[in-house]
Design a protein around this motif. Structure first.
Motif, PDB file in Angstrom:
ATOM      1  N   SER A   1       4.009   9.435  13.348  1.00  0.00           N
ATOM      2  CA  SER A   1       4.581  10.775  13.795  1.00  0.00           C
ATOM      3  C   SER A   1       4.985  11.469  12.809  1.00  0.00           C
ATOM      4  O   SER A   1       5.333  12.839  13.075  1.00  0.00           O
ATOM      5  CB  SER A   1       5.837  10.478  14.830  1.00  0.00           C
ATOM      6  N   GLU A   2       5.063  11.066  11.804  1.00  0.00           N
ATOM      7  CA  GLU A   2       5.512  11.952  10.372  1.00  0.00           C
ATOM      8  C   GLU A   2       4.913  11.458   9.290  1.00  0.00           C
ATOM      9  O   GLU A   2       5.299  10.568   8.473  1.00  0.00           O
ATOM     10  CB  GLU A   2       7.217  11.549  10.052  1.00  0.00           C
ATOM     11  N   ALA A   3       3.910  12.059   8.998  1.00  0.00           N
ATOM     12  CA  ALA A   3       2.946  11.550   7.992  1.00  0.00           C
ATOM     13  C   ALA A   3       3.554  11.779   6.545  1.00  0.00           C
ATOM     14  O   ALA A   3       3.122  11.282   5.727  1.00  0.00           O
ATOM     15  CB  ALA A   3       1.580  12.335   8.102  1.00  0.00           C
ATOM     16  N   ARG A   4       4.480  12.855   6.466  1.00  0.00           N
ATOM     17  CA  ARG A   4       4.912  12.956   5.013  1.00  0.00           C
ATOM     18  C   ARG A   4       5.805  11.913   4.475  1.00  0.00           C
ATOM     19  O   ARG A   4       6.075  11.707   3.441  1.00  0.00           O
ATOM     20  CB  ARG A   4       5.982  14.195   5.279  1.00  0.00           C
ATOM     21  N   LEU A   5       6.072  10.853   5.601  1.00  0.00           N
ATOM     22  CA  LEU A   5       6.743   9.710   5.010  1.00  0.00           C
ATOM     23  C   LEU A   5       6.080   8.909   4.020  1.00  0.00           C
ATOM     24  O   LEU A   5       6.689   8.035   3.296  1.00  0.00           O
ATOM     25  CB  LEU A   5       7.295   8.682   6.201  1.00  0.00           C
ATOM     26  N   ILE A   6       4.743   9.271   4.066  1.00  0.00           N
ATOM     27  CA  ILE A   6       3.823   8.196   3.151  1.00  0.00           C
ATOM     28  C   ILE A   6       3.352   8.926   1.890  1.00  0.00           C
ATOM     29  O   ILE A   6       2.460   8.525   1.421  1.00  0.00           O
ATOM     30  CB  ILE A   6       2.838   7.457   3.984  1.00  0.00           C
ATOM     31  N   GLU A   7       3.641  10.248   1.868  1.00  0.00           N
ATOM     32  CA  GLU A   7       2.934  11.233   1.008  1.00  0.00           C
ATOM     33  C   GLU A   7       3.205  10.830  -0.603  1.00  0.00           C
ATOM     34  O   GLU A   7       2.512  10.846  -1.368  1.00  0.00           O
ATOM     35  CB  GLU A   7       3.540  12.566   1.143  1.00  0.00           C
TER      36      GLU A   7
ATOM     37  N   LEU B   1       0.767  -1.137   0.045  1.00  0.00           N
ATOM     38  CA  LEU B   1      -0.032  -0.049  -0.114  1.00  0.00           C
ATOM     39  C   LEU B   1       0.912   1.381   0.042  1.00  0.00           C
ATOM     40  O   LEU B   1       0.578   2.185  -0.457  1.00  0.00           O
ATOM     41  CB  LEU B   1      -0.936  -0.108   1.178  1.00  0.00           C
ATOM     42  N   LEU B   2       2.106   1.007   0.634  1.00  0.00           N
ATOM     43  CA  LEU B   2       2.996   2.248   0.546  1.00  0.00           C
ATOM     44  C   LEU B   2       3.291   2.761  -0.815  1.00  0.00           C
ATOM     45  O   LEU B   2       3.594   3.859  -1.329  1.00  0.00           O
ATOM     46  CB  LEU B   2       4.449   1.903   1.162  1.00  0.00           C
ATOM     47  N   ARG B   3       3.208   1.817  -1.654  1.00  0.00           N
ATOM     48  CA  ARG B   3       3.583   2.227  -3.342  1.00  0.00           C
ATOM     49  C   ARG B   3       2.348   2.333  -4.003  1.00  0.00           C
ATOM     50  O   ARG B   3       2.442   2.333  -5.419  1.00  0.00           O
ATOM     51  CB  ARG B   3       4.491   0.867  -3.851  1.00  0.00           C
TER      52      ARG B   3
ATOM     53  N   LEU C   1      12.727   7.988   0.751  1.00  0.00           N
ATOM     54  CA  LEU C   1      14.071   8.229   1.473  1.00  0.00           C
ATOM     55  C   LEU C   1      14.362   9.691   1.671  1.00  0.00           C
ATOM     56  O   LEU C   1      15.015   9.897   2.637  1.00  0.00           O
ATOM     57  CB  LEU C   1      15.032   7.526   0.553  1.00  0.00           C
ATOM     58  N   GLU C   2      14.166  10.505   0.770  1.00  0.00           N
ATOM     59  CA  GLU C   2      13.995  11.875   0.969  1.00  0.00           C
ATOM     60  C   GLU C   2      13.255  12.478   2.061  1.00  0.00           C
ATOM     61  O   GLU C   2      14.031  12.984   3.064  1.00  0.00           O
ATOM     62  CB  GLU C   2      13.805  12.816  -0.342  1.00  0.00           C
ATOM     63  N   ALA C   3      12.272  11.822   2.413  1.00  0.00           N
ATOM     64  CA  ALA C   3      11.345  12.260   3.508  1.00  0.00           C
ATOM     65  C   ALA C   3      11.943  11.624   4.825  1.00  0.00           C
ATOM     66  O   ALA C   3      12.015  12.225   5.933  1.00  0.00           O
ATOM     67  CB  ALA C   3      10.137  11.617   3.324  1.00  0.00           C
ATOM     68  N   LEU C   4      12.439  10.600   4.669  1.00  0.00           N
ATOM     69  CA  LEU C   4      13.064   9.844   6.068  1.00  0.00           C
ATOM     70  C   LEU C   4      14.250  10.647   6.359  1.00  0.00           C
ATOM     71  O   LEU C   4      14.595  10.851   7.554  1.00  0.00           O
ATOM     72  CB  LEU C   4      13.576   8.365   5.355  1.00  0.00           C
ATOM     73  N   ALA C   5      15.067  11.124   5.350  1.00  0.00           N
ATOM     74  CA  ALA C   5      16.267  11.859   5.867  1.00  0.00           C
ATOM     75  C   ALA C   5      15.828  13.216   6.319  1.00  0.00           C
ATOM     76  O   ALA C   5      16.361  13.637   7.434  1.00  0.00           O
ATOM     77  CB  ALA C   5      17.249  12.263   4.688  1.00  0.00           C
TER      78      ALA C   5
ATOM     79  N   GLU D   1     -12.537  11.425  -9.200  1.00  0.00           N
ATOM     80  CA  GLU D   1     -11.828  12.401  -8.349  1.00  0.00           C
ATOM     81  C   GLU D   1     -12.181  12.033  -6.915  1.00  0.00           C
ATOM     82  O   GLU D   1     -11.233  12.078  -5.987  1.00  0.00           O
ATOM     83  CB  GLU D   1     -11.736  13.696  -8.858  1.00  0.00           C
ATOM     84  N   ALA D   2     -13.297  12.185  -6.668  1.00  0.00           N
ATOM     85  CA  ALA D   2     -13.861  12.153  -5.130  1.00  0.00           C
ATOM     86  C   ALA D   2     -13.593  10.766  -4.514  1.00  0.00           C
ATOM     87  O   ALA D   2     -13.353  10.601  -3.369  1.00  0.00           O
ATOM     88  CB  ALA D   2     -15.254  12.244  -4.915  1.00  0.00           C
ATOM     89  N   LEU D   3     -13.906   9.764  -5.407  1.00  0.00           N
ATOM     90  CA  LEU D   3     -13.308   8.347  -4.787  1.00  0.00           C
ATOM     91  C   LEU D   3     -11.804   8.137  -4.632  1.00  0.00           C
ATOM     92  O   LEU D   3     -11.319   7.742  -3.673  1.00  0.00           O
ATOM     93  CB  LEU D   3     -13.840   7.219  -5.915  1.00  0.00           C
ATOM     94  N   CYS D   4     -11.040   8.505  -5.502  1.00  0.00           N
ATOM     95  CA  CYS D   4      -9.779   8.798  -5.606  1.00  0.00           C
ATOM     96  C   CYS D   4      -8.957   9.528  -4.361  1.00  0.00           C
ATOM     97  O   CYS D   4      -8.347   8.937  -3.727  1.00  0.00           O
ATOM     98  CB  CYS D   4      -9.024   9.392  -6.789  1.00  0.00           C
ATOM     99  N   ALA D   5      -9.961  10.569  -3.977  1.00  0.00           N
ATOM    100  CA  ALA D   5      -9.284  11.426  -2.603  1.00  0.00           C
ATOM    101  C   ALA D   5      -9.719  10.476  -1.479  1.00  0.00           C
ATOM    102  O   ALA D   5      -9.072  10.365  -0.312  1.00  0.00           O
ATOM    103  CB  ALA D   5     -10.162  12.734  -2.743  1.00  0.00           C
ATOM    104  N   ALA D   6     -10.932   9.732  -1.430  1.00  0.00           N
ATOM    105  CA  ALA D   6     -11.372   9.051  -0.355  1.00  0.00           C
ATOM    106  C   ALA D   6     -10.432   7.769  -0.222  1.00  0.00           C
ATOM    107  O   ALA D   6     -10.117   7.536   0.944  1.00  0.00           O
ATOM    108  CB  ALA D   6     -12.705   8.252  -0.442  1.00  0.00           C
ATOM    109  N   ILE D   7      -9.868   7.209  -1.370  1.00  0.00           N
ATOM    110  CA  ILE D   7      -8.977   6.152  -0.969  1.00  0.00           C
ATOM    111  C   ILE D   7      -7.571   6.467  -0.610  1.00  0.00           C
ATOM    112  O   ILE D   7      -6.992   5.955   0.295  1.00  0.00           O
ATOM    113  CB  ILE D   7      -8.924   5.229  -2.375  1.00  0.00           C
ATOM    114  N   ALA D   8      -7.456   7.912  -0.934  1.00  0.00           N
ATOM    115  CA  ALA D   8      -5.987   8.299  -0.418  1.00  0.00           C
ATOM    116  C   ALA D   8      -6.157   8.570   1.250  1.00  0.00           C
ATOM    117  O   ALA D   8      -5.217   8.228   1.820  1.00  0.00           O
ATOM    118  CB  ALA D   8      -5.830   9.926  -1.205  1.00  0.00           C
ATOM    119  N   ASP D   9      -7.376   9.269   1.555  1.00  0.00           N
ATOM    120  CA  ASP D   9      -7.706   9.144   3.007  1.00  0.00           C
ATOM    121  C   ASP D   9      -7.434   7.896   3.707  1.00  0.00           C
ATOM    122  O   ASP D   9      -6.951   7.697   4.921  1.00  0.00           O
ATOM    123  CB  ASP D   9      -9.062   9.723   3.094  1.00  0.00           C
TER     124      ASP D   9
END
Length: 681
Positions: free
Chosen positions: A597-603, A515-517, A611-615, A525-533
């Motif tokens: 604790s760092e939601a940007r890791l899965i953005e 799911l990370l990938r 890897l950039e986000a982890l650093a 678009e609405a459903l795509c946004a809901a799946i992203a949530d």
């Protein structure tokens, strides 16, 4: 009866593949007309003379005959609408279309003016003063000289465009290896390769001679007409000349003969390669560079059309160009012709893949941009398959909706390399289908209604049919649906609540790694946004770090046991210890561990930006990030080149020693024996 007759004749008039023989036929026919006109002194004939009406007609008919089998918009009996479309489709320059249209209108007006005087069926410009005065008056001009000035300019413009398109093919050059007129290459046997060796094939001459012999003795040769055999004999020396220019001449020659064997029955392509030095050179470069591309061209001879495009290796298509061009091509086929639509998808994938590969091999695209374009291409094709499948089902059964009447939604998720924007040339597509409808048992709105759930199930099946069914044009893509909820035992299409519930309650750790990938590729678009949530919520949950570490390590060990290829003196770059999958698993483990604790890791879904986000979040050091990124790029680049050479993913044990050691050390440090704090070590 008339319409039925024309329908039966259409395949003969509009050939399925581009018909380069039509150009020669039209050129010869116009030559006969010109000679007849000259013999009759008809230089001032508005219809048959230079720059006349017939030349405008021949220009339009050239495109109709060569491309009308693939483009229904060209099958129009009216000249001006087809001429306008040639400009819209980019087949003729816009300024040429404008000039030709204006010239045609003026020529037709002049034709009417000539015939008006004396009510005669003639196309010859008048010579008598009275007739000339009447001609000028009919055109609204003061005198004959004033009438002829724009007419002569128009005829000259038509003539220039006609000569550009119908120019005689380049003169066949003298062969470096053989007398091309005598076709001496055809006489080289496997037992007598000396001539080939002396002319530049060196130690590979025997292989080339054998390939020529095999071609001459092939079953296809026995079915060729004398004319086709003559074309082949004229072409072979030119191909050998071009092969000598390649880094490995014998490899280039033997590969190009694979393509020639595949097109023996299509003389139009033999004509193309004989007449166009540009096409020959492009073909030899591609064959010399990659056996994978050689196989692609041999399986799909229609791709040889692309060799005439001078932009082939220099202008890889952008994301918008890929999507817009496919929409344009799709519009050329009838909405009810499913087979034609499927062919468009397959041929478009093949043609654009060839263009991307040509740019890749020419060095004008780095690896990341190659993967980007292959991914954008797949996105455009999946989007068209969804649009077609929906339109066909909606026409037959009506559309699904929520209980309150709102339109229901459907989305396609891409997993794996598709989701992480890392597709390669032979990649399949990992897809998951999700729909959003709070009334699955209610029915669609058409005359032959289905339940909403049935509609979406059939839609998923139809999309797979559009993409994966084997047709004469091949497959668009291999489709893998195993990553859907519950895997192969699950439904092909899931409702959003079921998808969310499975991810929250039943999914294994490896499924959350997948799911990370994952990302939405096409749909509402609405459903795509809901799946992203849902994705964000699931991936950002607090996890037991020790349990996560153990499950990731165990899954990786099982994968290596079942998937790693073991050969003496070799190392599996993808599955081996310290290889590509270790680097990817390491990134996924860290993202799942710390995303709460760092939601940007899965953005983002790609390994690079994760890897950039982890650093950036200080979960790994800049040095660790650089080490993993470097290893990932080196591995992917090597595997990419191996794929083009149709080679396996096994490297020598001594290769990539530094990268393997770095990844293995980080795996040991961060996964096998991590600190309890989760901080940078």
């Amino acid at each position: 009866a008339g319409r039925a007759l024309l329908d039966r004749l259409r395949p003969f008039v509009y050939r399925r593949y581009l018909d380069y023989g039509a150009l020669n036929s039209l050129r010869e026919l116009k030559g006969l007309i010109d000679r007849d006109a000259q013999a009759k002194g008809a230089a001032d004939n508005l219809k048959l003379g230079p720059g006349g009406i017939r030349e405008v007609e021949f220009i339009v008919q050239l495109f109709q005959l060569t491309r009308g089998g693939q483009d229904a918009r060209l099958r129009d009996a009216r000249l001006r609408p087809v001429l306008a479309y040639l400009g819209e489709a980019g087949l003729l320059p816009a300024d040429a279309v404008k000039a030709l249209d204006a010239a045609y209108v003026l020529l037709r007006r002049a034709e009417n003016a000539v015939q008006l005087h004396g009510d005669l069926q003639t196309h010859v410009l008048p010579t008598e003063e009275t007739a000339r005065a009447a001609f000028a008056a009919a055109l609204g001009c003061a005198d004959y000289v004033a009438a002829m000035a724009p007419l002569e300019a128009a005829r000259q413009r038509v003539r220039r465009e006609f000569e550009r398109l119908f120019a005689e093919p380049e003169k066949t050059p003298q062969s470096r290896c053989f007398d091309s007129a005598a076709g001496e290459a055809w006489g080289v046997s496997a037992e007598d390769p000396e001539t080939l060796s002396a002319q530049g094939f060196g130690n590979g001459a025997a292989l080339v001679a054998k390939a020529l012999t095999d071609l001459r003795q092939s079953r296809q040769m026995r079915t060729l007409s004398d004319a086709a055999q003559q074309r082949l004999r004229a072409l072979l020396p030119l191909l050998l000349d071009e092969a000598i220019k390649q880094p490995e001449p014998a490899v280039a020659a033997t590969r190009v003969f694979e393509v020639i064997a595949a097109i023996l029955g299509r003389s139009t392509y033999l004509i193309l390669l004989h007449d166009s030095a540009m096409a020959r050179a492009a073909l030899l470069r591609l064959c010399a560079a990659s056996p994978w591309l050689t196989t692609l061209l041999a399986r799909t001879p229609a791709l040889l059309d692309a060799l005439l495009d001078p932009r082939l290796a220099t202008e890889a298509p952008s994301k918008d160009q890929l999507r817009d061009d496919l929409v344009t091509r799709y519009a050329r086929v009838e909405a009810s012709d499913v087979e034609a639509q499927m062919d468009v998808l397959r041929r478009y994938r093949q043609e654009m893949t060839l263009r991307i590969a040509a740019s890749d091999l020419a060095g004008s695209l780095p690896l990341v941009q190659v993967s980007d374009r292959l991914t954008w291409l797949a996105e455009a094709i999946v989007d068209r398959a969804l649009a077609s499948g929906w339109a066909q089902l909606a026409e037959a059964h009506g559309e699904p909706s929520h209980a309150d009447g709102r339109p229901a939604g459907f989305a396609i998720l891409g997993y794996g390399k598709f989701g992480s924007i890392e597709l390669g040339y032979g990649s399949d597509l990992d897809l998951v289908f999700v729909y959003d409808c709070d009334a699955p048992d209610a029915t669609t709105s058409g005359a032959r209604p289905l339940s909403n759930a049935q509609f979406f199930a059939r839609l998923g099946q139809r999309i797979v049919h559009y993409l994966a069914t084997q047709t004469p044009a091949g497959r668009a893509y291999e489709i893998d649906l195993q990553l859907r909820p519950s895997g192969n035992s699950g439904l092909v299409v899931s409702g959003l609540p079921s998808f969310a519930r499975y991810q929250r309650e039943s999914a294994w750790t490896w499924e959350h790694q997948a799911l990370l990938r994952a990302r939405s590729i096409a749909g509402s678009e609405a459903l795509c946004a809901a799946i992203a949530d849902v994705r964000r919520e699931v991936l950002c949950r607090v996890r037991n770090a020790e349990t996560l570490r153990r499950e990731v390590a165990e899954m990786r060990a099982r994968m290596r046991t079942s998937l790693e290829k073991r050969t003496a003196g070799k190392w599996d770059v993808k599955q081996g210890a310290g290889g590509l999958i270790d680097a990817e698993f390491l990134t996924q483990y860290l993202c799942l561990r710390d995303a709460h604790s760092e939601a940007r890791l899965i953005e983002y879904t790609d390994n690079w930006r994760q890897l950039e986000a982890l650093a950036d979040a200080q979960r790994i050091t800049p040095e660790q990030k650089d080490s993993l990124l470097h290893a990932t790029r080196v591995y992917r680049g090597w595997l990419h080149r191996r794929a083009l050479q149709q080679a396996d993913g096994l490297a020598d044990q001594a290769d990539f020693a530094a990268e393997r050691a770095a990844v293995a050390a980080l795996w040991q440090q961060l996964v096998v024996a991590p600190s309890s704090s989760g901080e940078v070590q």
